[in-house]
Design an enzyme around this catalytic site. Structure first.
Site, PDB file in Angstrom:
ATOM      1  CG  LEU A 232      -2.102  -1.087   1.760  1.00 36.04           C
ATOM      2  CD1 LEU A 232      -3.211  -0.854   2.889  1.00 36.04           C
ATOM      3  CD2 LEU A 232      -3.227  -1.082   0.788  1.00 36.04           C
ATOM      4  CG  ASP A 233       0.458   4.125  -2.722  1.00 41.87           C
ATOM      5  OD1 ASP A 233       1.495   3.460  -3.461  1.00 41.87           O
ATOM      6  OD2 ASP A 233       0.012   4.844  -3.268  1.00 41.87           O
ATOM      7  NE  ARG A 234       5.037   8.868   2.904  1.00 43.06           N
ATOM      8  CZ  ARG A 234       4.759  10.399   3.257  1.00 43.06           C
ATOM      9  NH1 ARG A 234       4.746   9.882   4.761  1.00 43.06           N
ATOM     10  NH2 ARG A 234       4.781  10.693   2.872  1.00 43.06           N
TER      11      ARG A 234
END
Length: 520
Positions: A232-234
């Site tokens: 997942l993106d940060r």
């Protein structure tokens, strides 16, 4: 003829803030990428039962007069894992709704790159590691923080040779993340499923190491040797899965390749999203791996996202997102293209994209102009930390094709801390951002050597209870005052709600901002 030794050119990995790391382990005597698990390549240890015969020691080649001996690369095996020694490098503290990491000493390590052979260390630092002035590297050498083949570097004019092993000890600072805890959604003998808070990278990358899901799970939940199944993106929160064994990881990876994994996200976007189902199939191109910016472009990779409106409160809409492909920032870029960017997206809902904020691909700027505008907009708000980057990242020379932004990096050596492999060609974004010199009140050329060494602390990276409070005379971060982001700034309204495979389904709760009656 020598027996039992294979000479090879080892790839080296670099990081913008310092010189890279040790290479991936070579199974069967050849080079290969690390396995799917997060972890560390450990040196081979002799079999305690003495069942395996040790390889004969390499014979030292006779050197010509004045020639420098370079030891052969160390043989490594693919036993990969974070251990107690990594988790003990430093500790957390909590302040103002943020999780913070106490600064600590850390070694970046790398084998000599092919393009460095025949060049001096001074030339390499001056052309490829511009985040720091040459005076910093001279002071670091005097302080004993630069080592070549485990010997202190006394002269930066030394010419590098094939298989040279470099070590750079730095005083490391990590950006703060939200203090919201990681919630365990499910755990059995095969998998661990967590609800990831926004602002946390999944694994060590860029400026993040301890402030990552992998490290927090290891340090606070005793969950180690986990295999990342997806990312997942940060800034994205929600369902995140880890496998406990390589076999489980392989099984679920196969489902991903066969497109058997269903992913459902929810977000809150600007304006009134159409009531009917919307399908966006615009290709996406990466503009900058360093800053972490993408846009719609015909030369990009094909992708598809389905959108369905769930609610509208008069100013913003909650939208269900079903990505059919998995490109970087796919949901965010497609929503921007449709004219409904995520309400608080720190990249794709910024004025830098122009009056239309990128709707329909209308930007009116070159990629270089866009990046400058984005960085300057965050600089003016003192919010570069929200992007997970610092001034030193913008000043550095290298940018990898294999890497996302500091917080979203996809390929890394997580143990030794390198962000990504650097490319041999010139940095295509060398002139993206006007570099701001890192001002210092200290003359690095005249620092007292004894003072430097006395404040270095434990060079193995073990930070004492008191050591984190001391200022390191070589560390720019120690002399820089930064505004902390607020907890609100570290939340983006994009959440992974559900992941479903052939034999599993995991869901998290709907976030508060996604409720129908929510008002900003």
């Amino acid at each position: 003829m020598r027996h039992g030794v294979r000479r090879a050119v080892w790839p080296a990995w670099v990081r913008a803030a310092g010189i890279g790391v040790r290479p991936p382990p070579p199974p069967r005597g050849d080079m290969a990428e690390p396995g799917p698990g997060t972890g560390r390549a450990r040196e081979e240890e002799p079999d305690p039962a003495g069942k395996e015969e040790a390889a004969p020691a390499p014979k030292k080649r006779r050197l010509a007069g004045g020639e420098r001996y370079v030891p052969p690369p160390r043989k490594l095996n693919p036993g990969v894992s974070f251990g107690a020694e990594h988790f003990a490098e430093t500790s957390y503290y909590f302040e103002g709704g943020l999780r913070k990491v106490r600064p600590y000493y850390f070694d970046f390590r790398t084998y000599c790159k092919g393009r460095w052979v025949g060049r001096s260390l001074l030339h390499v630092f001056g052309t490829e590691f511009r985040a720091q002035p040459l005076s910093y590297y001279r002071a670091a050498a005097r302080a004993g923080r630069l080592r070549l083949n485990e010997e202190p570097v006394r002269d930066l004019d030394i010419v590098l040779k094939n298989n040279d092993f470099l070590r750079n000890t730095v005083h490391r600072h990590e950006p703060p993340v939200t203090a919201q805890p990681i919630r365990i959604l499910a755990e059995d003998e095969d998998v661990v499923v967590v609800d990831k808070p926004s602002s946390l990278p999944v694994h060590p990358c860029g400026r993040f190491r301890h402030n990552t899901v992998i490290f927090i799970l290891g340090k606070e939940h005793g969950l180690r040797e986990l295999h990342t199944l997806h990312r997942l993106d940060r800034m994205t929160s929600g369902v995140l899965m880890f496998a406990k064994t390589a076999a489980v990881s392989k099984r679920i990876d196969e489902q991903v390749r066969q497109r058997q994994l269903e992913k459902e996200y929810v977000c809150r976007v600007v304006g009134e999203f159409p009531e009917h189902e919307v399908v966006c199939e615009e290709p996406i191109l990466v503009v900058s791996y360093k800053v972490g910016v993408c846009r719609v472009d015909a030369k990009g990779k094909p992708c598809q996202t389905l959108f369905q409106r769930l609610s509208y409160n008069g100013s913003s809409s909650v939208v269900r997102c079903l990505p059919r492909t998995g490109r970087t920032h796919q949901i965010r870029v497609h929503l921007q293209f449709l004219g409904h960017p995520i309400l608080n997206d720190p990249i794709y809902n910024m004025e830098a994209w122009g009056p239309d904020r990128g709707k329909g691909g209308r930007i009116g700027k070159t990629d270089e102009e866009l990046l400058k505008a984005l960085v300057e907009e965050h600089r003016s708000k003192q919010s570069l930390e929200v992007l997970g980057i610092g001034e030193e990242d913008l000043n550095s020379a290298g940018e990898s094709k294999d890497c996302g932004n500091s917080g979203d990096c996809m390929k890394s050596d997580p143990v030794n801390g390198s962000s990504c492999p650097a490319e041999d060609e010139k940095d295509p974004e060398r002139n993206d951002v006007a570099a701001c010199p890192l001002n210092s009140d200290t003359n690095l050329e005249t620092l007292d050597k004894d003072k430097e060494l006395s404040l270095c602390g434990n060079q193995d990276g073990q930070a004492g209870e008191k050591g984190w409070e001391e200022k390191d005379p070589l560390c720019v971060e120690c002399r820089t005052s930064r505004r902390d982001p607020s907890p609100k700034e570290l939340v983006m309204f994009l959440h992974a709600l559900r992941y479903k495979g052939a034999d599993f389904e995991y869901c998290s709760s709907m976030p508060e901002w996604a409720m129908e009656d929510w008002q900003e």
